[in-house]
Design an enzyme around this catalytic site. Structure first.
Site, PDB file in Angstrom:
ATOM      1  N   VAL B 128       0.459  -1.006   0.075  1.00  0.00           N
ATOM      2  CA  VAL B 128       0.019  -0.051  -0.368  1.00  0.00           C
ATOM      3  C   VAL B 128       0.459   1.571  -0.367  1.00  0.00           C
ATOM      4  O   VAL B 128       1.636   1.471   1.072  1.00  0.00           O
ATOM      5  CB  VAL B 128      -0.856   0.058   1.269  1.00  0.00           C
ATOM      6  CG1 VAL B 128      -1.539   1.023   1.315  1.00  0.00           C
ATOM      7  CG2 VAL B 128      -2.090  -1.535   1.381  1.00  0.00           C
ATOM      8  N   CYS B 215      10.301  -5.129  20.029  1.00  0.00           N
ATOM      9  CA  CYS B 215      10.926  -6.076  20.661  1.00  0.00           C
ATOM     10  C   CYS B 215      12.409  -4.466  20.998  1.00  0.00           C
ATOM     11  O   CYS B 215      13.777  -5.120  21.332  1.00  0.00           O
ATOM     12  CB  CYS B 215      11.680  -7.775  20.325  1.00  0.00           C
ATOM     13  SG  CYS B 215      12.596  -8.244  21.242  1.00  0.00           S
ATOM     14  N   THR B 363       5.666  -6.162  20.197  1.00  0.00           N
ATOM     15  CA  THR B 363       6.474  -6.952  20.611  1.00  0.00           C
ATOM     16  C   THR B 363       5.557  -8.128  19.880  1.00  0.00           C
ATOM     17  O   THR B 363       4.454  -7.772  19.990  1.00  0.00           O
ATOM     18  CB  THR B 363       6.915  -8.084  22.130  1.00  0.00           C
ATOM     19  OG1 THR B 363       5.445  -7.396  22.728  1.00  0.00           O
ATOM     20  CG2 THR B 363       7.882  -7.038  22.822  1.00  0.00           C
ATOM     21  N   ALA B 364       5.327  -9.257  19.631  1.00  0.00           N
ATOM     22  CA  ALA B 364       4.725 -10.674  19.641  1.00  0.00           C
ATOM     23  C   ALA B 364       4.114 -10.766  20.091  1.00  0.00           C
ATOM     24  O   ALA B 364       2.354 -11.194  20.208  1.00  0.00           O
ATOM     25  CB  ALA B 364       5.329 -11.392  19.243  1.00  0.00           C
ATOM     26  N   ALA B 365       4.200 -10.780  21.389  1.00  0.00           N
ATOM     27  CA  ALA B 365       3.262 -11.299  22.917  1.00  0.00           C
ATOM     28  C   ALA B 365       2.298  -9.832  22.552  1.00  0.00           C
ATOM     29  O   ALA B 365       0.490 -10.347  22.929  1.00  0.00           O
ATOM     30  CB  ALA B 365       3.934 -10.718  23.763  1.00  0.00           C
ATOM     31  N   CYS B 397       8.779 -10.350  27.630  1.00  0.00           N
ATOM     32  CA  CYS B 397       9.792  -9.992  26.906  1.00  0.00           C
ATOM     33  C   CYS B 397      10.597 -11.522  27.788  1.00  0.00           C
ATOM     34  O   CYS B 397      10.837 -11.177  28.704  1.00  0.00           O
ATOM     35  CB  CYS B 397      10.498  -8.697  27.300  1.00  0.00           C
ATOM     36  SG  CYS B 397      12.438  -8.949  26.903  1.00  0.00           S
TER      37      CYS B 397
END
Lengths: 115, 453
Positions: B128, B215, B363-365, B397
């Site tokens: 995009v 992260c 973060t992925a969390a 983390c």
């Protein structure tokens, strides 16, 4: 962050996914061997063979205690507190049980039927 | 011999070996239950999918985008869902620190987006280049105009190497320059530099970009794992390690900040406060830092570069970005309500992941916690109801302090520790969080991509 039972199963499925074909094949083979053993020798003899696998279970447990940290890229020096030591014992016990279950069907098949 | 009929056989069997039948029945029930659970996981559908013909566009097929696509695919019946992203490759970015410090191979983090895109989602292989929320449209870099009724922005962020004079990604893996972000090639080349540095020794400069970065633990983990590697190699006395923080702290969560401020000196890692990397001279092995006392130049044998990060230009330059305030100044992040993940000025737009401007959580969390909220609230809006789900700022983390040990740090917007597992202390290094990081978190991440956790 809460985890549901389905969530835990979902994570376990993803964990074994790369090995799923082997995992399923081993389970099928073991079940087939178990069925053949039961047909040949009967239930009580087959169950009796499980008792005979206990030395294997003990070996698996001891192997887990000795090598599990190394297998995870760590060392026994990294274990800190009750959490880590209980986890090591639990994982090693699990390894012992898995070893017993793996050996059980072939052992049951080789066992002579009890009278 | 006359053959018994089936009912006779059954009666005989039950008489001869009743235990066998009970065992087989129990095994069958067990297998059946497992199969149902497995089938439920493999083909999970909500109790009631919302019937709608809404057109939903999701921009970005990273962790947040794929998780959103899978959840919406299950939650809606009849919607037109379009995913826009040029990338075919999917990267498990939490694994990059492990590659950069020699613990994982690069291939471990490489996957394919195709494996996770639901069948009923249209995938436009483009980027995009323009967001036009006033007319509910996005424009791709191929000139395609895509209209939507609802938009979910999950673009991720942009690494601003240009903000460091003399720096570009091609330098990673040369002249002692490393950078763990944000692909396995960079991480692998960084490992080559770390490997050499921990063998030959010298001055190692470890940096952290200012403001919001993804992260935030990664620069610290690279530092500690490099120090740990030198210890294990017996070369630690050859290394002078200096961590350069752009602020007066090392970590946003106060308990961890305190821990690190004690841990780094204990491990003979010097700390320079208020040192922001602004320039690098690769051939001279020299870095320039902006400090309150003016520019400072430091020579190095190894430098871990962490660039400033910001929203991708298409998003940052659009009306969807914060127009003023800290999140605008910091990185032109997308404006969202920090709890509902809904855009306050464009209520048919939601955001999740690294691109949003929230106090913490790249973060992925955080994605795992944000996406269910964004999806639930989007579905509520589609249904004409008030969005009630709330994100509390959860982030996590697994702070690896050495090979074999980590602290499972989880906290929320209040910077309070919120451990998921009460038996794992968030204040202490353990072996178990290391196993989680090294063995299980990727599986949890993949389950998240599929919308199952």
């Amino acid at each position: 962050m809460a985890f549901s039972i389905f969530g835990i199963f979902a994570v376990l499925l993803e964990f074994i996914r790369p090995f799923l074909p082997v995992f399923v094949a081993v389970i099928i083979i073991e079940l087939v061997l178990l069925a053949v053993a039961m047909r040949k020798s009967g239930l009580s003899s087959t169950l009796g063979a499980l008792k005979s696998t206990m030395p294997i279970g003990v070996i698996g447990f001891i192997a887990g205690l000795l090598f599990a940290p190394w297998l995870t890229g760590a060392s026994h020096g990294n274990l800190a507190g009750i959490l880590d030591w209980l986890s090591l014992v639990g994982a090693s016990a699990g390894l012992g049980v898995v070893a017993m279950l793996l050996v059980w069907p072939p052992l049951a098949l080789l066992r002579r039927p009890t009278a | 011999m006359k053959r018994r009929n089936d009912s006779q056989a059954e009666r005989v069997d039950s008489i001869v070996d009743p235990g066998r039948r009970r065992l087989l029945k129990a095994a069958g029930l067990g297998l059946g239950s497992m199969s149902l659970a497995g089938a439920g996981i493999i083909a999970s559908t909500p109790a009631r999918a919302l019937a709608t013909n809404a057109r939903i566009v999701i921009v970005g097929a990273g962790a947040a985008g794929l998780a959103t696509a899978n959840r919406l695919s299950s939650a809606l019946d009849g919607a037109s869902i379009t995913l826009i992203d040029r990338r075919e490759r999917h990267l498990y970015q939490p694994g990059l620190t492990l590659i950069a410090t020699g613990l994982w191979k690069a291939g471990t983090v490489i996957d394919s987006n195709q494996r996770y895109v639901p069948r009923n989602v249209d995938w436009i292989h483009a980027s995009v280049s323009e967001f036009d929320p006033d007319v509910n449209q996005v424009v791709t870099d191929t000139g395609q105009r895509v209209d939507y009724d609802y938009l979910v922005v999950t673009t991720g962020l942009h690494l601003d190497f240009d903000a460091i004079e003399g720096m570009n990604p091609e330098l990673i893996g040369r002249e002692g320059i490393g950078c763990v972000y944000d692909n396995p090639e960079n991480a692998s080349r960084t490992w080559e530099m770390v490997d050499r540095y921990t063998t030959q020794g010298g001055v190692g400069l470890f940096t952290r970009g200012p403001g919001g970065i993804k992260c935030a633990g990664a620069p610290l983990k690279v530092t500690m794992l490099t120090e740990d590697l030198a210890q294990r190699r017996g070369t630690r006395d050859r290394l002078q390690m200096i961590y350069n923080s752009p602020s007066a702290g090392l970590f946003s969560q106060p308990d961890m900040d305190q821990f690190l401020k004690e841990e780094f000196p204990r491990r003979d890692i010097d700390i320079n406060w208020h040192h922001r990397l602004i320039g690098i001279e690769p051939e001279q092995h020299r870095a320039t830092f902006d400090t309150p006392d003016g520019p400072v130049r430091l020579d190095y044998d190894f430098i871990h570069v962490v660039p400033p990060m910001r929203a991708p230009d298409a998003l940052g330059n659009s009306p969807l970005a914060w127009q003023e305030g800290g999140f605008a100044d910091d990185g032109n992040w997308m404006e969202v309500d920090r709890h509902s993940m809904q855009h306050p000025r464009y209520p048919n737009v939601f955001g999740a992941g690294d691109c949003v401007g929230t106090p913490i959580g790249k973060t992925a969390a955080s994605v795992k916690a944000q996406v269910p909220v964004a999806v639930e609230n989007l579905v509520s809006v589609i249904a004409g109801a008030e969005p009630m789900a709330r994100y509390d700022g959860y982030t996590s983390c697994p702070l690896i302090t050495s090979r074999g040990q980590a602290i499972l740090v989880e906290f929320d917007y209040n910077l309070d520790m919120v451990p998921s597992f009460p038996f794992i202390s968030p204040y202490r290094e353990h072996w178990v969080p290391w196993i989680m990081k090294d063995k299980f978190l990727k599986a949890a991440y993949n389950a998240m991509l599929r919308g199952r956790v």
